[in-house]
Motif scaffolding. Structure first.
Motif, short mmCIF file in Angstrom:
data_model
loop_
_atom_site.label_atom_id
_atom_site.label_comp_id
_atom_site.label_asym_id
_atom_site.label_seq_id
_atom_site.Cartn_x
_atom_site.Cartn_y
_atom_site.Cartn_z
N THR A 317 0.82 -1.22 0.00
CA THR A 317 0.00 0.00 0.00
C THR A 317 0.86 1.27 0.00
N THR A 318 1.98 1.25 0.70
CA THR A 318 2.83 2.44 0.75
C THR A 318 3.44 2.73 -0.62
N THR A 319 3.83 1.68 -1.33
CA THR A 319 4.37 1.85 -2.68
C THR A 319 3.33 2.48 -3.59
N PHE A 320 2.11 1.96 -3.51
CA PHE A 320 1.02 2.48 -4.35
C PHE A 320 0.71 3.93 -3.99
N THR A 321 0.75 4.25 -2.70
CA THR A 321 0.49 5.62 -2.25
C THR A 321 1.53 6.59 -2.81
N ILE A 322 2.78 6.20 -2.77
CA ILE A 322 3.86 7.06 -3.29
C ILE A 322 3.70 7.27 -4.79
N LEU A 323 3.35 6.20 -5.51
CA LEU A 323 3.16 6.33 -6.96
C LEU A 323 2.02 7.28 -7.29
N ILE A 324 0.87 7.10 -6.61
CA ILE A 324 -0.27 7.98 -6.85
C ILE A 324 0.08 9.42 -6.46
N GLY A 325 0.75 9.58 -5.33
CA GLY A 325 1.15 10.91 -4.88
C GLY A 325 2.10 11.58 -5.84
N ALA A 326 3.05 10.81 -6.40
CA ALA A 326 4.02 11.37 -7.35
C ALA A 326 3.32 11.83 -8.62
N VAL A 327 2.33 11.05 -9.07
CA VAL A 327 1.58 11.44 -10.28
C VAL A 327 0.81 12.74 -10.02
N ILE A 328 0.14 12.82 -8.88
CA ILE A 328 -0.63 14.03 -8.55
C ILE A 328 0.28 15.24 -8.43
N SER A 329 1.45 15.04 -7.79
CA SER A 329 2.41 16.16 -7.65
C SER A 329 2.89 16.63 -9.01
N MET A 330 3.16 15.70 -9.93
CA MET A 330 3.63 16.07 -11.26
C MET A 330 2.54 16.83 -12.02
N ILE A 331 1.29 16.36 -11.91
CA ILE A 331 0.18 17.04 -12.59
C ILE A 331 0.01 18.46 -12.07
N ARG A 332 0.23 18.64 -10.77
CA ARG A 332 0.09 19.96 -10.17
C ARG A 332 1.33 20.83 -10.35
N GLY A 333 2.35 20.29 -10.97
CA GLY A 333 3.56 21.06 -11.23
C GLY A 333 4.46 21.22 -10.03
N ARG A 334 4.34 20.31 -9.05
CA ARG A 334 5.17 20.41 -7.85
C ARG A 334 6.37 19.48 -7.97
N THR A 335 7.49 19.89 -7.42
CA THR A 335 8.70 19.07 -7.48
C THR A 335 8.81 18.10 -6.32
N ASP A 336 8.10 18.38 -5.22
CA ASP A 336 8.18 17.53 -4.03
C ASP A 336 6.88 16.75 -3.84
N LEU A 337 7.01 15.53 -3.35
CA LEU A 337 5.86 14.73 -2.96
C LEU A 337 5.70 14.87 -1.45
#
Length: 447
Positions: A317-337
């Motif tokens: 679950t933690t791996t999946f959370t990081i992947l989803i979070g990274a995608v959302i951060s990239m879409i929002r134009g943020r460099t940090d998760l």
């Protein structure tokens, strides 16, 4: 000569873990091949014994013979012991004996425990092992009492007690084995609230991970949860809720699954089938009767799996959370998760991506191989492969019809899924030291 000999036995922690699990599987195979392990009095074929021992040690639950009918009481005890050792980890069990005998835990043992429990440091590792053993005993014993009381209404008390203890161990370790026979699992109890509640609590508690259980047990004292526990609990809750709704909607009008059930039965069944793909393995609905959309959705849940440091498999679950979070951060134009006001290191994101890609590679490769050797639909093969890698134990009915080659391939997949792709990779090719230089940065066009 001495130097050569020393080099041969100087194994890294991942290599020792892989070797240890392999030896336990081999021992389990030999025990299951004994005539006393079966009800027929005949030795079990080697491949079938190997498959069953691997499935039990890797807490998967796939089986090529009817566990309840084929094996004797001795065979059942061998299987459940393999499940307990495989679920908690052989290093945890070895530590138990050391603690009982009051032996000192060496630095090498602590390194092994750190690797086995997927911890970032050795600090408090022995204390965590003590908690693992205590929580396991308390949860399994409590569930065994409740299941025994319930099944005492359906069968003689001695058998109810035996079933209660056996199934509490199996479900807490997310193994998926059952003794009811005829591939029924818990289907007869689809409307039973007590069986559903106890089974769900066993599967979820076993899948949360012992670090989270420890945090929850000590919450009243500290009044706070670690970042890890927050991520695990929030993602686990989200997946259960989403899974329940999706399965309820997809199967609501299916005459072979939810339609004949009462409203409460529909909800219980939807929730149970949402939770069990997270590495549980037992079911209250016939998986082969589900619609293809539901079966594919369950494949996704099996791929995600349980949480780190638990008895379950999958990418976690933690791996999946990081992947989803990274995608959302990239879409929002943020460099940090950022999760719960904590910034994730780039190394965590790379590790999550690596684990996911390695898992996808294994599943795709195995599914392609089995597509050429097994006489079944691709969805059934993909379902079986993902179930084996995620150490889930669900099947659309393919397991009992696997060829000898298919049984070996699925056994290796279960082994890889239980230990994790990174552990196997480190065992085959040990980690190298840090690079002393960095290459110049380059740019390529993406998307």
């Amino acid at each position: 000569m001495n130097a050569l000999h020393t080099k041969k036995i100087n194994l890294s922690p991942p290599q020792i873990l892989v070797t240890g699990f392999a030896l336990i599987i081999l021992l389990g195979t030999l025990l299951l091949m004994l005539p006393i392990s079966g009800t027929s009095g005949e030795p079990m074929p080697f491949i079938d014994a190997l498959f069953t021992a691997t499935s039990a040690t890797c807490v998967t639950g796939l089986f090529v013979v009817d566990t309840g009918r084929y094996f004797s009481t001795f065979g059942h005890i061998v299987i459940i012991m393999l499940v307990q050792i495989g679920g908690l980890g052989f290093m945890t069990m070895a530590t138990l004996f050391s603690l009982v005998l009051k032996r000192k835990i060496s630095l090498k043992d602590r390194l092994l425990l750190q690797e086995a429990m997927n911890q970032s440091s050795m600090e408090g590792i022995v204390r965590l092992i003590r908690k693992v053993l205590m929580y396991s005993l308390i949860i399994e014993s409590s569930a065994a009492v409740l299941l025994t009381i319930r099944w005492a209404f359906d069968m003689p008390f001695g058998r109810a007690l035996y079933y209660g203890i056996w199934h509490s161990i199996s479900m807490f370790n997310n193994a998926g084995f059952d003794l009811f026979g005829e591939n029924r699992s818990l289907i007869p109890y689809v409307n039973d609230p007590l069986i559903n509640i106890v089974s769900i609590l066993l599967i979820v508690s076993g899948g949360l991970g012992f670090i989270v259980l420890s945090d929850l047990a000590e919450y009243r004292k500290h009044r706070k949860l670690s970042l890890h526990s927050k991520v695990v609990l929030s993602m686990t809750g989200a997946l259960i809720a989403i899974g329940t709704i999706v399965i309820f909607v997809f199967e609501f009008t299916n005459s072979r699954t939810l339609e004949p059930l009462s409203w409460s039965g529909k909800i219980w069944a939807s929730m149970f089938q949402s939770i069990t793909p997270r590495s549980g393995g037992v079911v209250t609905l016939d998986i082969g009767s589900l619609r293809q959309a539901t079966q594919f959705f369950i494949i996704i849940l099996m791929f995600i799996g349980a949480s780190p440091g638990s008895t379950g498999g999958g990418i976690k679950t933690t791996t999946f959370t990081i992947l989803i979070g990274a995608v959302i951060s990239m879409i929002r134009g943020r460099t940090d998760l950022v999760l719960f006001r904590y910034r994730m290191a780039q190394e965590r994101i790379f590790k999550a991506l690596t684990i996911t890609m390695m898992a996808l590679f294994v599943i795709v490769a195995v599914a392609m191989v089995l597509s050429t050797t097994e006489d079944a639909s691709f969805l059934s093969i993909l379902f079986e492969t993902t179930s084996a890698f995620g150490t889930v134990g669900l099947s659309m009915g393919l397991t009992e019809h696997l060829t000898e080659f298919g049984k070996v391939v699925i056994s290796l997949t279960m082994f890889a899924g239980r230990l994790g792709p990174l552990t196997l990779a480190y065992a085959i090719g040990p980690r190298k030291g840090k690079e002393l230089y960095r290459h110049p940065e380059g740019k390529i066009i993406i998307g």
